[in-house]
Design a protein around this motif. Structure first.
Motif, PDB file in Angstrom:
ATOM      1  N   TYR A 168       0.763  -1.252  -0.094  1.00  0.00           N
ATOM      2  CA  TYR A 168      -0.073  -0.162   0.138  1.00  0.00           C
ATOM      3  C   TYR A 168       1.191   1.320  -0.093  1.00  0.00           C
ATOM      4  O   TYR A 168       1.448   1.756  -0.944  1.00  0.00           O
ATOM      5  CB  TYR A 168      -0.807   0.016   1.224  1.00  0.00           C
ATOM      6  CG  TYR A 168      -1.932  -1.319   0.940  1.00  0.00           C
ATOM      7  CD1 TYR A 168      -2.988  -1.206   0.162  1.00  0.00           C
ATOM      8  CD2 TYR A 168      -1.753  -2.268   2.087  1.00  0.00           C
ATOM      9  CE1 TYR A 168      -3.695  -2.314   0.205  1.00  0.00           C
ATOM     10  CE2 TYR A 168      -2.591  -3.452   2.238  1.00  0.00           C
ATOM     11  CZ  TYR A 168      -3.460  -3.436   0.869  1.00  0.00           C
ATOM     12  OH  TYR A 168      -4.235  -4.471   0.885  1.00  0.00           O
ATOM     13  N   LYS A 169       1.176   1.718   1.185  1.00  0.00           N
ATOM     14  CA  LYS A 169       2.007   3.038   1.212  1.00  0.00           C
ATOM     15  C   LYS A 169       3.485   2.821   0.996  1.00  0.00           C
ATOM     16  O   LYS A 169       3.833   1.526   1.229  1.00  0.00           O
ATOM     17  CB  LYS A 169       1.875   3.622   2.632  1.00  0.00           C
ATOM     18  CG  LYS A 169       2.267   2.829   3.504  1.00  0.00           C
ATOM     19  CD  LYS A 169       2.006   3.559   4.913  1.00  0.00           C
ATOM     20  CE  LYS A 169       2.437   2.719   6.091  1.00  0.00           C
ATOM     21  NZ  LYS A 169       1.915   3.259   7.377  1.00  0.00           N
ATOM     22  N   ARG A 170       3.943   3.558   0.216  1.00  0.00           N
ATOM     23  CA  ARG A 170       5.490   3.317  -0.062  1.00  0.00           C
ATOM     24  C   ARG A 170       6.509   3.273   1.054  1.00  0.00           C
ATOM     25  O   ARG A 170       6.371   3.938   1.906  1.00  0.00           O
ATOM     26  CB  ARG A 170       5.947   4.367  -1.161  1.00  0.00           C
ATOM     27  CG  ARG A 170       5.290   4.117  -2.517  1.00  0.00           C
ATOM     28  CD  ARG A 170       5.801   5.381  -3.324  1.00  0.00           C
ATOM     29  NE  ARG A 170       5.115   5.327  -4.567  1.00  0.00           N
ATOM     30  CZ  ARG A 170       5.350   4.385  -5.699  1.00  0.00           C
ATOM     31  NH1 ARG A 170       6.561   3.966  -5.548  1.00  0.00           N
ATOM     32  NH2 ARG A 170       4.897   4.617  -6.983  1.00  0.00           N
ATOM     33  N   VAL A 171       7.357   2.559   0.844  1.00  0.00           N
ATOM     34  CA  VAL A 171       8.531   2.227   2.039  1.00  0.00           C
ATOM     35  C   VAL A 171       9.826   2.389   1.384  1.00  0.00           C
ATOM     36  O   VAL A 171      10.038   1.910   0.013  1.00  0.00           O
ATOM     37  CB  VAL A 171       8.240   0.947   2.952  1.00  0.00           C
ATOM     38  CG1 VAL A 171       6.868   1.312   3.706  1.00  0.00           C
ATOM     39  CG2 VAL A 171       8.162  -0.263   2.295  1.00  0.00           C
ATOM     40  N   GLY A 172      10.964   2.235   2.123  1.00  0.00           N
ATOM     41  CA  GLY A 172      12.176   2.018   1.631  1.00  0.00           C
ATOM     42  C   GLY A 172      12.748   2.979   0.413  1.00  0.00           C
ATOM     43  O   GLY A 172      12.401   4.017   0.438  1.00  0.00           O
ATOM     44  N   ALA A 173      13.482   2.234  -0.253  1.00  0.00           N
ATOM     45  CA  ALA A 173      14.025   3.004  -1.665  1.00  0.00           C
ATOM     46  C   ALA A 173      12.978   3.780  -2.389  1.00  0.00           C
ATOM     47  O   ALA A 173      13.086   4.765  -2.852  1.00  0.00           O
ATOM     48  CB  ALA A 173      14.523   2.119  -2.493  1.00  0.00           C
ATOM     49  N   ALA A 174      11.553   2.975  -2.417  1.00  0.00           N
ATOM     50  CA  ALA A 174      10.528   3.635  -3.245  1.00  0.00           C
ATOM     51  C   ALA A 174       9.999   4.937  -2.432  1.00  0.00           C
ATOM     52  O   ALA A 174       9.173   5.766  -3.023  1.00  0.00           O
ATOM     53  CB  ALA A 174       9.267   2.629  -3.221  1.00  0.00           C
ATOM     54  N   TYR A 175      10.321   5.365  -1.130  1.00  0.00           N
ATOM     55  CA  TYR A 175      10.010   6.533  -0.468  1.00  0.00           C
ATOM     56  C   TYR A 175      11.116   7.533  -0.458  1.00  0.00           C
ATOM     57  O   TYR A 175      12.007   7.190   0.461  1.00  0.00           O
ATOM     58  CB  TYR A 175       9.505   6.009   0.977  1.00  0.00           C
ATOM     59  CG  TYR A 175       8.942   7.211   1.611  1.00  0.00           C
ATOM     60  CD1 TYR A 175       8.481   8.402   1.387  1.00  0.00           C
ATOM     61  CD2 TYR A 175       9.416   7.114   3.221  1.00  0.00           C
ATOM     62  CE1 TYR A 175       8.137   9.354   2.343  1.00  0.00           C
ATOM     63  CE2 TYR A 175       9.041   8.346   4.044  1.00  0.00           C
ATOM     64  CZ  TYR A 175       8.623   9.323   3.360  1.00  0.00           C
ATOM     65  OH  TYR A 175       8.189  10.381   4.362  1.00  0.00           O
ATOM     66  N   GLN A 176      11.380   8.362  -1.323  1.00  0.00           N
ATOM     67  CA  GLN A 176      12.579   8.773  -1.430  1.00  0.00           C
ATOM     68  C   GLN A 176      12.484  10.141  -0.539  1.00  0.00           C
ATOM     69  O   GLN A 176      13.768  11.006  -0.532  1.00  0.00           O
ATOM     70  CB  GLN A 176      12.743   9.549  -2.943  1.00  0.00           C
ATOM     71  CG  GLN A 176      12.580   8.237  -3.977  1.00  0.00           C
ATOM     72  CD  GLN A 176      14.073   7.626  -3.853  1.00  0.00           C
ATOM     73  OE1 GLN A 176      14.971   7.854  -2.979  1.00  0.00           O
ATOM     74  NE2 GLN A 176      13.913   6.344  -4.457  1.00  0.00           N
ATOM     75  N   ILE A 234      -5.046   4.323  -4.559  1.00  0.00           N
ATOM     76  CA  ILE A 234      -5.955   3.960  -3.420  1.00  0.00           C
ATOM     77  C   ILE A 234      -7.361   3.837  -3.690  1.00  0.00           C
ATOM     78  O   ILE A 234      -8.152   3.143  -3.043  1.00  0.00           O
ATOM     79  CB  ILE A 234      -5.699   5.224  -2.445  1.00  0.00           C
ATOM     80  CG1 ILE A 234      -6.249   4.629  -0.848  1.00  0.00           C
ATOM     81  CG2 ILE A 234      -6.313   6.365  -2.630  1.00  0.00           C
ATOM     82  CD1 ILE A 234      -6.104   5.655   0.253  1.00  0.00           C
ATOM     83  N   HIS A 235      -7.802   4.585  -4.657  1.00  0.00           N
ATOM     84  CA  HIS A 235      -9.250   4.570  -5.075  1.00  0.00           C
ATOM     85  C   HIS A 235      -9.507   3.326  -5.780  1.00  0.00           C
ATOM     86  O   HIS A 235     -10.758   2.749  -6.062  1.00  0.00           O
ATOM     87  CB  HIS A 235      -9.609   5.474  -6.278  1.00  0.00           C
ATOM     88  CG  HIS A 235      -9.432   7.045  -5.561  1.00  0.00           C
ATOM     89  ND1 HIS A 235      -8.146   7.683  -5.648  1.00  0.00           N
ATOM     90  CD2 HIS A 235     -10.255   7.606  -5.088  1.00  0.00           C
ATOM     91  CE1 HIS A 235      -8.521   8.973  -5.108  1.00  0.00           C
ATOM     92  NE2 HIS A 235      -9.623   8.884  -4.657  1.00  0.00           N
ATOM     93  N   THR A 236      -8.518   2.183  -5.942  1.00  0.00           N
ATOM     94  CA  THR A 236      -8.793   0.922  -6.766  1.00  0.00           C
ATOM     95  C   THR A 236      -8.666  -0.001  -5.766  1.00  0.00           C
ATOM     96  O   THR A 236      -9.253  -1.193  -6.124  1.00  0.00           O
ATOM     97  CB  THR A 236      -7.599   0.654  -7.818  1.00  0.00           C
ATOM     98  OG1 THR A 236      -6.272   0.492  -7.036  1.00  0.00           O
ATOM     99  CG2 THR A 236      -7.663   1.821  -8.777  1.00  0.00           C
ATOM    100  N   TRP A 237      -8.462   0.243  -4.286  1.00  0.00           N
ATOM    101  CA  TRP A 237      -8.351  -0.666  -3.344  1.00  0.00           C
ATOM    102  C   TRP A 237      -9.919  -1.055  -2.951  1.00  0.00           C
ATOM    103  O   TRP A 237     -10.887  -0.178  -3.337  1.00  0.00           O
ATOM    104  CB  TRP A 237      -7.742  -0.192  -1.999  1.00  0.00           C
ATOM    105  CG  TRP A 237      -6.300   0.160  -2.505  1.00  0.00           C
ATOM    106  CD1 TRP A 237      -5.624  -0.127  -3.534  1.00  0.00           C
ATOM    107  CD2 TRP A 237      -5.667   0.842  -1.515  1.00  0.00           C
ATOM    108  NE1 TRP A 237      -4.302   0.353  -3.477  1.00  0.00           N
ATOM    109  CE2 TRP A 237      -4.386   1.207  -2.041  1.00  0.00           C
ATOM    110  CE3 TRP A 237      -5.733   1.571  -0.211  1.00  0.00           C
ATOM    111  CZ2 TRP A 237      -3.187   1.926  -1.613  1.00  0.00           C
ATOM    112  CZ3 TRP A 237      -4.582   1.935   0.371  1.00  0.00           C
ATOM    113  CH2 TRP A 237      -3.474   2.262  -0.340  1.00  0.00           C
ATOM    114  N   ASP A 291      -5.514 -10.571  -6.851  1.00  0.00           N
ATOM    115  CA  ASP A 291      -4.588  -9.773  -7.659  1.00  0.00           C
ATOM    116  C   ASP A 291      -3.266  -9.355  -7.303  1.00  0.00           C
ATOM    117  O   ASP A 291      -2.303  -9.376  -7.855  1.00  0.00           O
ATOM    118  CB  ASP A 291      -5.489  -8.375  -7.824  1.00  0.00           C
ATOM    119  CG  ASP A 291      -6.594  -8.365  -8.818  1.00  0.00           C
ATOM    120  OD1 ASP A 291      -6.959  -9.371  -9.568  1.00  0.00           O
ATOM    121  OD2 ASP A 291      -7.535  -7.480  -9.045  1.00  0.00           O
ATOM    122  N   LEU A 292      -3.234  -9.313  -5.944  1.00  0.00           N
ATOM    123  CA  LEU A 292      -2.040  -9.107  -5.107  1.00  0.00           C
ATOM    124  C   LEU A 292      -1.234 -10.254  -4.796  1.00  0.00           C
ATOM    125  O   LEU A 292      -0.210 -10.486  -4.329  1.00  0.00           O
ATOM    126  CB  LEU A 292      -1.908  -8.370  -3.923  1.00  0.00           C
ATOM    127  CG  LEU A 292      -2.114  -6.663  -3.771  1.00  0.00           C
ATOM    128  CD1 LEU A 292      -3.166  -6.294  -4.653  1.00  0.00           C
ATOM    129  CD2 LEU A 292      -2.240  -6.289  -2.247  1.00  0.00           C
TER     130      LEU A 292
END
Length: 381
Positions: free
Chosen positions: A126-134, A323-326, A359-360
């Motif tokens: 869901y929310k970005r973490v690690g390297a994806a969260y710059q 988030i609107h697709t969840w 899907d996940l």
């Protein structure tokens, strides 16, 4: 200058600390710590308890920042030690297995003869973490990058978590245990109905009570009042849509809960030691961006998203997908939340949640503890 020191000091400190590994090596000892030594909880707790029940010949050690608060574990033959103190380091470096749910410090040495399992503390993607969260500080990014260089085995809850979080965000391409999260076994199996009674008794609720759990993530940019919704209006909407007598439990950061008023409208469940037990006992979950939505989706019970700072959060942190697709009904204010509850379509929700998990690529089967503990015993050479 500080960032440069991180890259230089951490590897050198690792080398120095390896001297603590000299001596007897315990092949049947497992060291656990959760949320950097703050709790006896999450995936490490459930692995620990499964090991004790099914493999009693293994020695269990738990590390805490305040071990004096967990002395009761010693009655269950669990040893406790102070997190990051010399004795903890000595025990860790002479133990075959280390299990945690977060990254360990960048300066911490892991020996080749050891097995380090990181279960992480969130499922789905869901929310970005690690390297994806710059937007983390450069220092924190460097420390995390150094820590990820250590040999590690990750536990994954889904194919999306493997691809987006473990591979892309953590840059890990080593061993992955694709078995789901141990803490979610009971949510998948739904085989512990006594927990519902336990929670209601603990909080002095009638046994026929309906429970709404509100568990938002903490953001230092959001004031305490911005977390709130109109409890009376939401209770009315829940009663009209689902029936029953509703009680609200708030599980929030201590700073936020201490600032809130009108505490007569809800129960403060922030200090309860096990989030999964609260999820199990609750009939409805309201969160914003917490991965608890993944856990709760496994139960099939209604989960609603209440995100009053959605645009700001999306720009600052970001999500792996829209988030609107969840499948969870999304509201940005109390009025929208009321509407989401009143118009809740259980059949449509059930279909959407099942599709979302598929899907996940969910790995949750209710057997994660068994899978991981078998892995531990089979790698005890």
């Amino acid at each position: 200058m500080f960032d440069h020191l991180q890259t230089v000091v951490a590897p050198r400190l690792r080398s120095l600390l390896r001297v603590l590994s000299i001596g007897h090596f315990h092949k049947k000892r497992i060291v656990f710590f959760s949320y950097f030594g703050r709790q006896y909880s999450c995936n490490p707790k459930y692995i620990s308890e499964y090991m004790q029940k099914h493999y009693p010949d293994y020695e269990i050690v738990w590390a805490f920042k305040q071990p004096q608060h967990f002395k009761s574990l010693e009655k269950r033959n669990i040893k406790t030690v102070k997190y990051l103190y010399p004795r903890f380091l000595r025990i860790c470096l002479t133990s075959k297995f280390i299990v945690t749910n977060s990254e360990i410090p960048a300066w911490f040495p892991i020996m080749k003869r050891q097995v380090y399992i990181n279960t992480w503390h969130g499922g789905g993607a869901y929310k970005r973490v690690g390297a994806a969260y710059q937007k983390e500080t450069p220092g924190k990014q460097i420390r995390a990058e150094i820590a990820r260089e250590m040999p590690c085995i990750y536990v994954s809850s889904s194919k999306a978590f493997t691809d987006l979080t473990i591979h892309q965000s953590f840059h890990h391409y080593g061993t992955i245990l694709s078995c789901g999260m141990p803490r979610n076994d009971m949510l998948v199996k739904q085989n512990r109905p006594q927990l519902v009674s336990k929670i209601k008794t603990y909080y002095h609720l009638p046994q026929d009570a309906h429970i709404l759990l509100y568990a938002p993530t903490y953001r230092d940019s959001k004031t305490a009042s911005e977390y709130l919704f109109d409890c009376s209006a939401i209770k009315k909407a829940l009663t009209e849509r689902f029936g029953g007598n509703w009680y609200f439990m708030f599980r929030m950061h201590y700073f936020v809960i201490d600032q809130l008023k009108d505490k007569a409208e809800y129960i403060d469940a922030s200090a309860y030691p096990d989030m999964q037990e609260l999820l199990y006992a609750s009939d409805v979950l309201i969160t914003d961006y917490s991965s608890s939505m993944w856990d709760f989706a496994l139960t099939g019970k209604p989960c609603f998203l209440y995100a009053t700072d959605l645009k700001f959060y999306d720009m600052k942190r970001g999500f792996y997908s829209d988030i609107h697709t969840w499948p969870f009904p999304l509201a940005e204010n109390t009025s929208e939340l009321e509407h989401c509850i009143e118009s809740f379509d259980s059949e449509k929700y059930s279909t959407n949640v099942k599709k979302h998990l598929a899907d996940l690529g969910s790995y949750e089967t209710g057997h994660a503890c068994e899978y991981i503990c078998k892995f531990i015993t089979q790698n005890n050479q």
